[in-house]
Design a protein around this motif. Structure first.
Motif, mmCIF file in Angstrom:
data_model
loop_
_atom_site.group_PDB
_atom_site.id
_atom_site.type_symbol
_atom_site.label_atom_id
_atom_site.label_comp_id
_atom_site.label_asym_id
_atom_site.label_seq_id
_atom_site.Cartn_x
_atom_site.Cartn_y
_atom_site.Cartn_z
ATOM 1 N N ALA A 133 0.819 -1.211 0.000
ATOM 2 C CA ALA A 133 0.000 0.000 0.000
ATOM 3 C C ALA A 133 0.856 1.267 0.000
ATOM 4 N N LEU A 134 2.018 1.188 0.627
ATOM 5 C CA LEU A 134 2.893 2.362 0.700
ATOM 6 C C LEU A 134 3.631 2.647 -0.605
ATOM 7 N N VAL A 135 3.839 1.605 -1.427
ATOM 8 C CA VAL A 135 4.662 1.808 -2.626
ATOM 9 C C VAL A 135 3.847 1.868 -3.911
ATOM 10 N N GLY A 136 2.546 1.575 -3.863
ATOM 11 C CA GLY A 136 1.736 1.629 -5.077
ATOM 12 C C GLY A 136 0.795 0.442 -5.190
ATOM 13 N N SER A 198 15.462 -10.148 -15.000
ATOM 14 C CA SER A 198 16.356 -9.099 -15.476
ATOM 15 C C SER A 198 16.979 -8.355 -14.303
ATOM 16 N N PRO A 199 18.239 -7.931 -14.436
ATOM 17 C CA PRO A 199 18.851 -7.119 -13.370
ATOM 18 C C PRO A 199 18.080 -5.834 -13.092
ATOM 19 N N ASP A 200 17.316 -5.354 -14.083
ATOM 20 C CA ASP A 200 16.553 -4.114 -13.921
ATOM 21 C C ASP A 200 15.175 -4.335 -13.289
ATOM 22 N N THR A 201 14.863 -5.549 -12.878
ATOM 23 C CA THR A 201 13.574 -5.822 -12.241
ATOM 24 C C THR A 201 13.353 -4.874 -11.061
ATOM 25 N N PRO A 202 12.218 -4.185 -10.999
ATOM 26 C CA PRO A 202 11.986 -3.242 -9.897
ATOM 27 C C PRO A 202 11.896 -3.936 -8.540
ATOM 28 N N VAL A 203 12.443 -3.285 -7.551
ATOM 29 C CA VAL A 203 12.411 -3.769 -6.168
ATOM 30 C C VAL A 203 12.074 -2.596 -5.258
ATOM 31 N N ALA A 204 11.208 -2.838 -4.294
ATOM 32 C CA ALA A 204 10.914 -1.840 -3.260
ATOM 33 C C ALA A 204 11.275 -2.433 -1.906
ATOM 34 N N ILE A 205 11.929 -1.642 -1.095
ATOM 35 C CA ILE A 205 12.311 -2.071 0.251
ATOM 36 C C ILE A 205 11.624 -1.130 1.241
ATOM 37 N N VAL A 206 10.782 -1.705 2.091
ATOM 38 C CA VAL A 206 10.029 -0.908 3.067
ATOM 39 C C VAL A 206 10.461 -1.328 4.469
ATOM 40 N N LYS A 207 10.876 -0.364 5.230
ATOM 41 C CA LYS A 207 11.305 -0.624 6.607
ATOM 42 C C LYS A 207 10.348 0.062 7.573
ATOM 43 N N SER A 208 9.898 -0.677 8.588
ATOM 44 C CA SER A 208 9.041 -0.130 9.647
ATOM 45 C C SER A 208 7.808 0.567 9.094
ATOM 46 N N ALA A 209 7.057 -0.160 8.268
ATOM 47 C CA ALA A 209 5.869 0.418 7.621
ATOM 48 C C ALA A 209 4.892 0.979 8.649
ATOM 49 N N ILE A 216 11.265 4.055 2.866
ATOM 50 C CA ILE A 216 10.949 3.386 1.609
ATOM 51 C C ILE A 216 12.063 3.667 0.615
ATOM 52 N N GLU A 217 12.532 2.610 -0.048
ATOM 53 C CA GLU A 217 13.596 2.770 -1.033
ATOM 54 C C GLU A 217 13.266 1.949 -2.270
ATOM 55 N N PHE A 218 13.318 2.576 -3.435
ATOM 56 C CA PHE A 218 13.139 1.879 -4.700
ATOM 57 C C PHE A 218 14.509 1.589 -5.311
ATOM 58 N N SER A 240 8.090 -9.708 -14.346
ATOM 59 C CA SER A 240 8.611 -9.182 -15.606
ATOM 60 C C SER A 240 7.793 -8.016 -16.144
ATOM 61 N N SER A 241 6.591 -7.788 -15.606
ATOM 62 C CA SER A 241 5.745 -6.687 -16.061
ATOM 63 C C SER A 241 5.748 -5.493 -15.116
ATOM 64 N N THR A 242 6.256 -5.663 -13.927
ATOM 65 C CA THR A 242 6.214 -4.599 -12.923
ATOM 66 C C THR A 242 7.043 -3.386 -13.368
ATOM 67 N N PHE A 243 6.536 -2.208 -13.075
ATOM 68 C CA PHE A 243 7.287 -0.994 -13.402
ATOM 69 C C PHE A 243 7.157 0.006 -12.260
ATOM 70 N N ILE A 244 8.061 0.978 -12.248
ATOM 71 C CA ILE A 244 8.007 2.084 -11.288
ATOM 72 C C ILE A 244 7.858 3.370 -12.082
ATOM 73 N N ARG A 245 6.840 4.159 -11.734
ATOM 74 C CA ARG A 245 6.585 5.415 -12.432
ATOM 75 C C ARG A 245 6.061 6.440 -11.435
ATOM 76 N N HIS A 246 6.619 7.627 -11.469
ATOM 77 C CA HIS A 246 6.212 8.713 -10.566
ATOM 78 C C HIS A 246 6.260 8.268 -9.101
ATOM 79 N N GLY A 247 7.271 7.468 -8.774
ATOM 80 C CA GLY A 247 7.423 7.028 -7.394
ATOM 81 C C GLY A 247 6.445 5.964 -6.955
#
Length: 332
Positions: A133-136, A198-209, A216-218, A240-247
């Protein structure tokens, strides 16, 4: 602990309470009421601190991180005395929480749902939900959760699960990714994922939500081990379909495969309310008409050869007509 008989005439009760992420704004009304009803509240010291202002006048039993069975035994013993016990977990009590060990202790003691001790599980939002919920909207398509903690699970079991989900293109939430002593597990998880992603696969790291020190770090799969990851972190790895846009991190459900997103009209060859043309029925027709053998089809579709061979050996079934009342599948 081997006698389930309650030593008092008052039936005891164990309430397995999921606190959600920890903020009072995300504590469910039933969880709050259960804590209010309880005579005794038991939990890991950090979880006790999250609800400290709700515990006035109650017996509070604080336990350390690795004392889950001790917490369950304490809850059972007090319930045998007729007490109402709130055994609290962060997130959801049934997702890497206290529900499992509590039932193990109860079953070992001969407990059944018909026994004097009543057990209620009170759900809460797990880290996979709150962090998403915090990342999209990273969980809009198929996903799973894997804990990297090898305190109770052999590493080969964890590694096989990581390999399987990486190959299968699930969005994955990694729980317990790293601690002061467990630092290599996240490195090995990355190694296994890079075999298939792919090495470019998006990852989100959430600490202490939803807690005061929320962070939050992308990043990407390639660079995720360079980030600040600890026991209070949840790592969300896209497919393989996930993307990051506008945070915001988003995993498409697949509407663009079937519809023009701007107009909402179906693409040529697709029909609203019917399976995708490359869904099961269409795909079966395609492999039968391809003229290719099981080995080549298995390579193309990354599926077991014996599975493809079995499908080719079966006659094609006629597709069922669509009823007038049929509509799109639930879940939108």
């Amino acid at each position: 602990m081997n006698d389930i008989t309650t030593p008092t005439s008052t039936p005891g009760r164990i309430m397995l309470v999921g606190l959600g992420p920890g903020s009072h704004a995300h504590l469910s009304a039933r969880a709050r009421a259960a804590i209010a009803e309880a005579d005794t509240v038991i939990g890991y010291v950090t979880y006790i601190r999250l609800v400290a202002d709700l515990l006035e006048g109650k017996e509070v039993i604080r336990k350390s991180m690795t004392e889950e069975l001790d917490r369950a035994v304490e809850a059972f013993e007090r319930a045998r005395q007729g007490k109402r016990v709130a055994l609290i977990s962060s997130g959801d009590a049934g997702v890497y929480g206290m529900a499992g060990p509590t039932f193990e202790v109860l079953f070992q003691a001969g407990w059944t749902p018909e026994s004097d001790i009543e057990v209620e599980i009170i759900p809460g939002a797990s880290a996979i939900n709150t962090c998403a919920a915090l990342v999209g909207a990273p969980l809009t398509h198929d996903f799973c959760a894997i804990s990297l903690s090898d305190l109770l699970t052999p590493w080969p079991v964890i590694a096989r699960r990581l390999e399987a989900v990486a190959f299968s293109d699930f969005v994955v939430a990694l729980y317990n990714p790293k601690s002061g002593r467990r630092t290599r597990q996240i490195v090995e998880a990355r190694r296994l994922f890079l075999r298939h992603r792919s090495p470019d696969t998006p990852v989100a790291i959430v600490k202490s939500a939803y807690r005061p020190k929320q962070r939050i770090e992308f990043t990407t799969l390639e660079k995720m081990t360079e980030c600040d990851i600890g026991m209070l972190s949840t790592v969300l790895i896209g497919n393989s379909s996930t993307f990051i846009r506008h945070g915001l991190m988003v995993t498409p459900r697949g509407y663009a495969n079937k519809y023009d997103v701007d107009s909402g009209t179906a693409h040529e060859g697709e029909k609203p309310g019917r399976s995708l043309s490359s869904g099961l029925t269409g795909w079966l027709a395609g492999i039968h008409a391809s003229g290719l053998g099981a080995a080549e089809l298995a390579r193309i579709h990354r599926l077991p050869e014996d599975y493809i061979a079995a499908l080719l050996a079966e006659p094609l079934e006629s597709p069922e007509p669509l009823s007038e009342a049929a509509g799109e599948e639930a879940g939108a």
